[in-house]
Design a protein around this motif. Structure first.
Motif, PDB file in Angstrom:
ATOM      1  N   MET A  27       0.830  -1.188   0.000  1.00 57.25           N
ATOM      2  CA  MET A  27       0.000   0.000   0.000  1.00 57.25           C
ATOM      3  C   MET A  27       0.868   1.242   0.000  1.00 57.25           C
ATOM      4  O   MET A  27       0.619   2.181  -0.729  1.00 57.25           O
ATOM      5  N   ALA A  28       1.930   1.266   0.806  1.00 59.85           N
ATOM      6  CA  ALA A  28       2.824   2.423   0.840  1.00 59.85           C
ATOM      7  C   ALA A  28       3.514   2.600  -0.507  1.00 59.85           C
ATOM      8  O   ALA A  28       3.719   3.717  -0.958  1.00 59.85           O
ATOM      9  N   GLN A  29       3.846   1.477  -1.165  1.00 59.51           N
ATOM     10  CA  GLN A  29       4.486   1.568  -2.469  1.00 59.51           C
ATOM     11  C   GLN A  29       3.536   2.188  -3.493  1.00 59.51           C
ATOM     12  O   GLN A  29       3.956   2.989  -4.325  1.00 59.51           O
ATOM     13  N   GLN A  30       2.228   1.859  -3.431  1.00 54.53           N
ATOM     14  CA  GLN A  30       1.250   2.443  -4.338  1.00 54.53           C
ATOM     15  C   GLN A  30       1.146   3.949  -4.116  1.00 54.53           C
ATOM     16  O   GLN A  30       1.049   4.709  -5.066  1.00 54.53           O
ATOM     17  N   ALA A  31       1.170   4.380  -2.870  1.00 56.58           N
ATOM     18  CA  ALA A  31       1.121   5.808  -2.574  1.00 56.58           C
ATOM     19  C   ALA A  31       2.350   6.493  -3.148  1.00 56.58           C
ATOM     20  O   ALA A  31       2.277   7.583  -3.711  1.00 56.58           O
ATOM     21  N   ASN A  32       3.515   5.860  -3.005  1.00 56.06           N
ATOM     22  CA  ASN A  32       4.751   6.400  -3.544  1.00 56.06           C
ATOM     23  C   ASN A  32       4.666   6.522  -5.068  1.00 56.06           C
ATOM     24  O   ASN A  32       5.074   7.528  -5.640  1.00 56.06           O
ATOM     25  N   VAL A  33       4.134   5.514  -5.746  1.00 53.20           N
ATOM     26  CA  VAL A  33       3.974   5.546  -7.192  1.00 53.20           C
ATOM     27  C   VAL A  33       3.021   6.662  -7.583  1.00 53.20           C
ATOM     28  O   VAL A  33       3.277   7.401  -8.533  1.00 53.20           O
ATOM     29  N   GLY A  34       1.943   6.831  -6.823  1.00 57.65           N
ATOM     30  CA  GLY A  34       0.998   7.907  -7.098  1.00 57.65           C
ATOM     31  C   GLY A  34       1.644   9.281  -6.989  1.00 57.65           C
ATOM     32  O   GLY A  34       1.405  10.168  -7.822  1.00 57.65           O
ATOM     33  N   GLU A  35       2.451   9.461  -5.968  1.00 54.60           N
ATOM     34  CA  GLU A  35       3.168  10.731  -5.803  1.00 54.60           C
ATOM     35  C   GLU A  35       4.125  10.962  -6.961  1.00 54.60           C
ATOM     36  O   GLU A  35       4.213  12.066  -7.504  1.00 54.60           O
ATOM     37  N   LEU A  36       4.847   9.923  -7.339  1.00 49.74           N
ATOM     38  CA  LEU A  36       5.793  10.044  -8.444  1.00 49.74           C
ATOM     39  C   LEU A  36       5.076  10.362  -9.757  1.00 49.74           C
ATOM     40  O   LEU A  36       5.558  11.182 -10.552  1.00 49.74           O
ATOM     41  N   LEU A  37       3.935   9.721  -9.974  1.00 44.85           N
ATOM     42  CA  LEU A  37       3.174   9.995 -11.191  1.00 44.85           C
ATOM     43  C   LEU A  37       2.768  11.466 -11.270  1.00 44.85           C
ATOM     44  O   LEU A  37       2.899  12.095 -12.320  1.00 44.85           O
ATOM     45  N   SER A  38       2.304  12.007 -10.169  1.00 47.66           N
ATOM     46  CA  SER A  38       1.894  13.413 -10.187  1.00 47.66           C
ATOM     47  C   SER A  38       3.095  14.336 -10.409  1.00 47.66           C
ATOM     48  O   SER A  38       2.972  15.392 -11.024  1.00 47.66           O
ATOM     49  N   MET A  39       4.259  13.899  -9.959  1.00 47.94           N
ATOM     50  CA  MET A  39       5.467  14.713 -10.141  1.00 47.94           C
ATOM     51  C   MET A  39       6.002  14.643 -11.575  1.00 47.94           C
ATOM     52  O   MET A  39       6.747  15.523 -12.007  1.00 47.94           O
ATOM     53  N   LEU A  40       5.606  13.601 -12.312  1.00 52.18           N
ATOM     54  CA  LEU A  40       6.055  13.477 -13.695  1.00 52.18           C
ATOM     55  C   LEU A  40       5.586  14.641 -14.559  1.00 52.18           C
ATOM     56  O   LEU A  40       6.222  14.986 -15.544  1.00 52.18           O
ATOM     57  N   ASP A  41       4.471  15.204 -14.217  1.00 56.49           N
ATOM     58  CA  ASP A  41       3.917  16.313 -15.000  1.00 56.49           C
ATOM     59  C   ASP A  41       4.309  17.667 -14.418  1.00 56.49           C
ATOM     60  O   ASP A  41       3.689  18.687 -14.730  1.00 56.49           O
ATOM     61  N   SER A  42       5.350  17.683 -13.623  1.00 55.98           N
ATOM     62  CA  SER A  42       5.852  18.915 -13.030  1.00 55.98           C
ATOM     63  C   SER A  42       6.361  19.848 -14.128  1.00 55.98           C
ATOM     64  O   SER A  42       6.970  19.398 -15.107  1.00 55.98           O
ATOM     65  N   PRO A  43       6.144  21.147 -13.968  1.00 56.22           N
ATOM     66  CA  PRO A  43       6.690  22.097 -14.943  1.00 56.22           C
ATOM     67  C   PRO A  43       8.214  22.240 -14.836  1.00 56.22           C
ATOM     68  O   PRO A  43       8.852  22.784 -15.730  1.00 56.22           O
ATOM     69  N   THR A  44       8.787  21.721 -13.760  1.00 52.80           N
ATOM     70  CA  THR A  44      10.229  21.816 -13.553  1.00 52.80           C
ATOM     71  C   THR A  44      10.920  20.624 -14.229  1.00 52.80           C
ATOM     72  O   THR A  44      10.705  19.472 -13.842  1.00 52.80           O
ATOM     73  N   LEU A  45      11.730  20.920 -15.217  1.00 50.45           N
ATOM     74  CA  LEU A  45      12.387  19.872 -16.001  1.00 50.45           C
ATOM     75  C   LEU A  45      13.233  18.937 -15.134  1.00 50.45           C
ATOM     76  O   LEU A  45      13.208  17.723 -15.314  1.00 50.45           O
ATOM     77  N   GLY A  46      13.951  19.466 -14.175  1.00 49.19           N
ATOM     78  CA  GLY A  46      14.795  18.647 -13.306  1.00 49.19           C
ATOM     79  C   GLY A  46      13.994  17.635 -12.517  1.00 49.19           C
ATOM     80  O   GLY A  46      14.417  16.484 -12.348  1.00 49.19           O
ATOM     81  N   VAL A  47      12.827  18.050 -12.036  1.00 47.60           N
ATOM     82  CA  VAL A  47      11.949  17.137 -11.285  1.00 47.60           C
ATOM     83  C   VAL A  47      11.472  16.024 -12.211  1.00 47.60           C
ATOM     84  O   VAL A  47      11.520  14.837 -11.854  1.00 47.60           O
ATOM     85  N   ARG A  48      11.024  16.392 -13.414  1.00 47.96           N
ATOM     86  CA  ARG A  48      10.557  15.375 -14.373  1.00 47.96           C
ATOM     87  C   ARG A  48      11.660  14.387 -14.705  1.00 47.96           C
ATOM     88  O   ARG A  48      11.432  13.182 -14.761  1.00 47.96           O
ATOM     89  N   ASN A  83      -3.202  11.443 -20.515  1.00 44.73           N
ATOM     90  CA  ASN A  83      -2.411  11.680 -21.739  1.00 44.73           C
ATOM     91  C   ASN A  83      -1.074  12.328 -21.421  1.00 44.73           C
ATOM     92  O   ASN A  83      -0.559  13.147 -22.179  1.00 44.73           O
ATOM     93  N   SER A  84      -0.491  11.962 -20.309  1.00 43.57           N
ATOM     94  CA  SER A  84       0.783  12.511 -19.857  1.00 43.57           C
ATOM     95  C   SER A  84       1.900  12.171 -20.836  1.00 43.57           C
ATOM     96  O   SER A  84       2.171  11.000 -21.100  1.00 43.57           O
ATOM     97  N   GLN A  85       2.556  13.195 -21.357  1.00 43.91           N
ATOM     98  CA  GLN A  85       3.653  12.981 -22.296  1.00 43.91           C
ATOM     99  C   GLN A  85       4.866  12.310 -21.644  1.00 43.91           C
ATOM    100  O   GLN A  85       5.494  11.451 -22.273  1.00 43.91           O
ATOM    101  N   PRO A  86       5.231  12.675 -20.413  1.00 45.09           N
ATOM    102  CA  PRO A  86       6.342  11.945 -19.781  1.00 45.09           C
ATOM    103  C   PRO A  86       6.042  10.449 -19.591  1.00 45.09           C
ATOM    104  O   PRO A  86       6.933   9.614 -19.766  1.00 45.09           O
ATOM    105  N   VAL A  87       4.808  10.119 -19.266  1.00 46.25           N
ATOM    106  CA  VAL A  87       4.433   8.704 -19.126  1.00 46.25           C
ATOM    107  C   VAL A  87       4.472   8.032 -20.499  1.00 46.25           C
ATOM    108  O   VAL A  87       4.953   6.901 -20.627  1.00 46.25           O
ATOM    109  N   LEU A  88       4.006   8.732 -21.517  1.00 43.57           N
ATOM    110  CA  LEU A  88       4.074   8.192 -22.874  1.00 43.57           C
ATOM    111  C   LEU A  88       5.526   7.885 -23.240  1.00 43.57           C
ATOM    112  O   LEU A  88       5.824   6.828 -23.808  1.00 43.57           O
TER     113      LEU A  88
END
Length: 137
Positions: free
Chosen positions: A1-22, A53-58
């Protein structure tokens, strides 16, 4: 369950406007994919892509290597049968195929091929193929 929360947080960070974070998050996903050979992360990435339709995920999905090719094709096969996700999943498949992955020869043996042929036979996505082709040109 904690790993799923971590993945969820990471997914939301993938669409960050900050290139370094992505870049850091993309690297974390790729590292996880290289160490985890199971389908769970690929399935989560596909689900997230269909929702956003996240481009980083694509980008991550279109650069998957073995053994994740099988997981990706299985998940695409699952969604091809659902009218609500058919256009988006065919678009994802088109992106993957255009990059000609090293495992492209496996497409002819995957359960996805009969599903695609079945849809063509009954005409369930001919308009989607036309749409995808028109987007390319």
């Amino acid at each position: 369950m904690a790993q799923q929360a971590n993945v969820g947080e990471l997914l939301s960070m993938l669409d960050s406007p900050t290139l370094g974070v992505r870049d850091d998050v993309t690297a974390a996903f790729k590292e996880n994919l290289s160490s985890d050979r199971g389908p769970m992360l690929v399935n989560t990435l596909v689900d997230y892509y269909l929702e956003t339709n996240s481009q980083p995920v694509l980008h991550i999905l279109t650069t998957l290597q073995e053994p994740h090719d099988k997981h990706l094709l299985d998940k695409i096969n699952e969604y091809v049968g659902k009218a609500a996700t058919r256009l988006s999943i065919l678009s994802l498949l088109g992106h993957v195929i255009r990059l000609q992955p090293s495992w492209k020869h496996k497409l002819s043996q995957a359960p996805l091929l009969p599903s695609l042929l079945k849809c063509l036979k009954v005409g369930c996505f001919t308009m989607h193929i036309d749409f995808c082709v028109c987007q390319e040109g």
